[in-house]
Design an enzyme around this catalytic site. Structure first.
Site, PDB file in Angstrom:
ATOM      1  N   ASP A  64      15.028  -0.529 -24.340  1.00  0.00           N
ATOM      2  CA  ASP A  64      13.851   0.300 -24.610  1.00  0.00           C
ATOM      3  C   ASP A  64      13.278   0.951 -23.352  1.00  0.00           C
ATOM      4  O   ASP A  64      13.172   0.326 -22.300  1.00  0.00           O
ATOM      5  CB  ASP A  64      12.747  -0.548 -25.252  1.00  0.00           C
ATOM      6  CG  ASP A  64      13.106  -0.943 -26.671  1.00  0.00           C
ATOM      7  OD1 ASP A  64      14.277  -0.778 -27.063  1.00  0.00           O
ATOM      8  OD2 ASP A  64      12.207  -1.434 -27.386  1.00  0.00           O
TER       9      ASP A  64
ATOM     10  N   GLY B 118      23.084   0.289 -26.665  1.00  0.00           N
ATOM     11  CA  GLY B 118      24.261   0.633 -25.864  1.00  0.00           C
ATOM     12  C   GLY B 118      25.279  -0.486 -25.748  1.00  0.00           C
ATOM     13  O   GLY B 118      26.230  -0.377 -24.959  1.00  0.00           O
TER      14      GLY B 118
ATOM     15  N   ASP C 103      18.414  -0.243 -36.544  1.00  0.00           N
ATOM     16  CA  ASP C 103      18.178  -0.999 -35.307  1.00  0.00           C
ATOM     17  C   ASP C 103      18.723  -2.424 -35.423  1.00  0.00           C
ATOM     18  O   ASP C 103      18.251  -3.215 -36.248  1.00  0.00           O
ATOM     19  CB  ASP C 103      16.658  -0.998 -35.073  1.00  0.00           C
ATOM     20  CG  ASP C 103      16.281  -1.551 -33.719  1.00  0.00           C
ATOM     21  OD1 ASP C 103      17.161  -2.009 -32.985  1.00  0.00           O
ATOM     22  OD2 ASP C 103      15.074  -1.518 -33.412  1.00  0.00           O
TER      23      ASP C 103
HETATM   24  C1  GLA Z   1      13.535  -2.042 -30.851  1.00  0.00           C
HETATM   25  C2  GLA Z   1      13.876  -0.577 -30.624  1.00  0.00           C
HETATM   26  C3  GLA Z   1      12.605   0.222 -30.434  1.00  0.00           C
HETATM   27  C4  GLA Z   1      11.717   0.068 -31.658  1.00  0.00           C
HETATM   28  C5  GLA Z   1      11.440  -1.415 -31.905  1.00  0.00           C
HETATM   29  C6  GLA Z   1      10.719  -1.627 -33.232  1.00  0.00           C
HETATM   30  O1  GLA Z   1      12.961  -2.618 -29.711  1.00  0.00           O
HETATM   31  O2  GLA Z   1      14.723  -0.434 -29.519  1.00  0.00           O
HETATM   32  O3  GLA Z   1      12.911   1.591 -30.219  1.00  0.00           O
HETATM   33  O4  GLA Z   1      12.346   0.643 -32.761  1.00  0.00           O
HETATM   34  O5  GLA Z   1      12.648  -2.170 -31.953  1.00  0.00           O
HETATM   35  O6  GLA Z   1      10.546  -2.970 -33.545  1.00  0.00           O
END
Ligand code: GLA
Length: 428
Positions: A254, A233, A186
């Site tokens: 998200d 994305g 991430d």
């Molecule tokens: C980001 C990701 C989420 C999750 C959080 C965790 O926002 O997009 O899916 O993994 O981090 O901190």
């Protein structure tokens, strides 16, 4: 040329297309049908002999792990930072007792907030919520499931925990030693480094290099580890996600447990279908089914749209307390069959009429999954014109959610679609 045998896991049984055919289809577009004429196979062999295609995921040690979109569970949507060893074990138990494992849900993915400190040699350790990650992986594996974990290419994760920057090889080694099968990587913390870059191109290069670095580190372990890119994305990741070894890439920010956000994301996927294929998929984010913020019609829309999108089915609810209705939604075999269809063709929107959208996915038995969606808060009638969907003559139509054959039909079908709901058909 290897003819792959059946594969279980996230996808259940799979295999008709030879590996060579898959590679050629990916390199020249999708113009070569799954069952090829002997001449096309010869052509395929010649092409593969001349072009070194094995730098991408399908030839690598990750071989079979993403032939269909992944299915499993992830801790973030429901548990957020309240995730620990005991909760993960309970979710694994419920995955089995609910029948979800047998329906194809295989991954138990721990998201952010498991990370502890590094030791003096730089190796990461879990925090006190996860006393023994190897023992946890053994437990999850003993249930016939796989364990996933989370990190960031930055110094810190989104929740401010230890990221992998500068420790990629060590972290990959640690994951392999624990028995990890899936990594969600991430972007978050890497933004600090990207901000320092002199140009947007240089910033993009920092990001892409970081994903390549972890890909190579994972491959270096020799353990097949599903590689899920999460960078919301940005920079049209669907164009380069496969090249950096991604088996999955998030196409959006998200999700949250509301119809408005789920619909914004789901219906916003139009046009991305051609970037998905065996081995690497678009990811409109995890499921919210069962978390309580949407009604059953809306969750049916969520499941149907994700199935048409060949999206990962990663449940995001508490599996230990779900209602029979939620279990039924998540384990509907006909919906899962669409999501996991072995042709691997993501569906797309074929028409809109204000709030009515029709989405279609071609399936391996020459049938089509057809989702008729109503984005309004009141019921609306809609008409599916079979000729416009490429069918000639009489078609047989099955209503998937009602598990009912609607019988042979000609020309068109007019039906009332519930508010925020879907009529999900399989037409052949
Ligand atoms: C980001 C990701 C989420 C999750 C959080 C965790 O926002 O997009 O899916 O993994 O981090 O901190």
């Amino acid at each position: 040329m290897r003819q792959e045998s059946s594969v279980t896991g996230s996808g259940g049984e799979y295999r008709e297309t030879t590996e060579t055919e898959l590679l050629v289809r990916r390199s020249v577009g999708k113009s070569i049908p799954a069952r090829s004429h002997p001449n096309s196979i010869l052509f395929a062999l010649i092409l593969v002999a001349f072009f070194p295609l094995c730098s991408r995921s399908l030839c690598a040690q990750d071989g079979n792990i993403a032939l269909t979109p992944p299915m499993g569970w992830n801790s973030w949507n429901h548990f957020n930072n309240r995730i620990d060893d005991e909760t993960v074990r309970a979710q694994a138990d419920a995955m089995v007792s609910s029948g979800m494992r047998d329906a194809g849900y295989i991954y138990i993915d721990i998201d952010d907030t498991w990370e502890g400190q590094r030791d003096s040699a730089g190796y990461i350790h879990p925090n006190s919520k996860f006393p023994d990650m190897k023992a946890l992986a053994d437990y999850v594996h003993s249930k016939g499931l796989k364990l996933g974990i989370y990190s960031s290419p930055g110094a810190k994760t989104c929740a401010g925990f230890e990221g992998s920057l500068g420790h990629e090889t060590q972290d990959a080694e640690t994951y392999a030693k624990w028995g990890i099968d899936y990594l969600k990587y991430d972007l978050c913390g890497l933004r600090n480094e990207m901000k320092e870059a002199p140009t947007p191109d240089a910033a993009q290069k920092i990001m892409i290099d970081s994903y390549v670095k972890m890909r190579d580190a994972l491959r270096g372990t020799g353990r097949p580890i599903f590689y899920s890119l999460c960078q919301y994305g940005e920079d049209a990741v669907w164009r380069w996600g496969a090249d950096v070894g991604g088996n999955l890439w998030r196409t959006t920010g998200d999700i949250s447990d509301s119809y408005a956000r789920m619909a914004e994301i789901g219906f916003g996927q139009a046009g991305l279908a051609r970037f998905a294929a065996h081995g690497h998929w678009n990811d409109p984010d995890m499921l919210e089914v069962g978390n309580g913020g949407m009604n059953m019609e809306e969750y049916r829309t969520h499941m149907s749209l994700w199935a048409i999108l060949a999206a990962p089915l990663l449940a995001g609810n508490d599996l230990t307390t779900m209602t029979p209705e939620t279990t039924a939604l998540l384990t509907n075999r006909e919906v899962i069959a669409v999501d996991q269809d072995k042709l691997g063709e993501q569906g797309d929107r074929v028409s809109t009429e204000g709030p009515i959208e029709i989405w279609v996915r071609s399936l391996s038995d020459n049938s089509k999954a057809v989702g008729v969606f109503n984005r309004l808060e009141v019921p609306l009638s809609a008409t599916v014109n079979f000729r416009e969907l490429g069918f000639q003559g009489t078609v047989s139509v099955r209503d998937i959610w009602n598990a009912r054959n609607l019988g042979p039909m000609r020309n068109s079908y007019t039906v009332t679609v519930p508010p925020h709901g879907v009529v999900f058909l399989r037409v052949r």
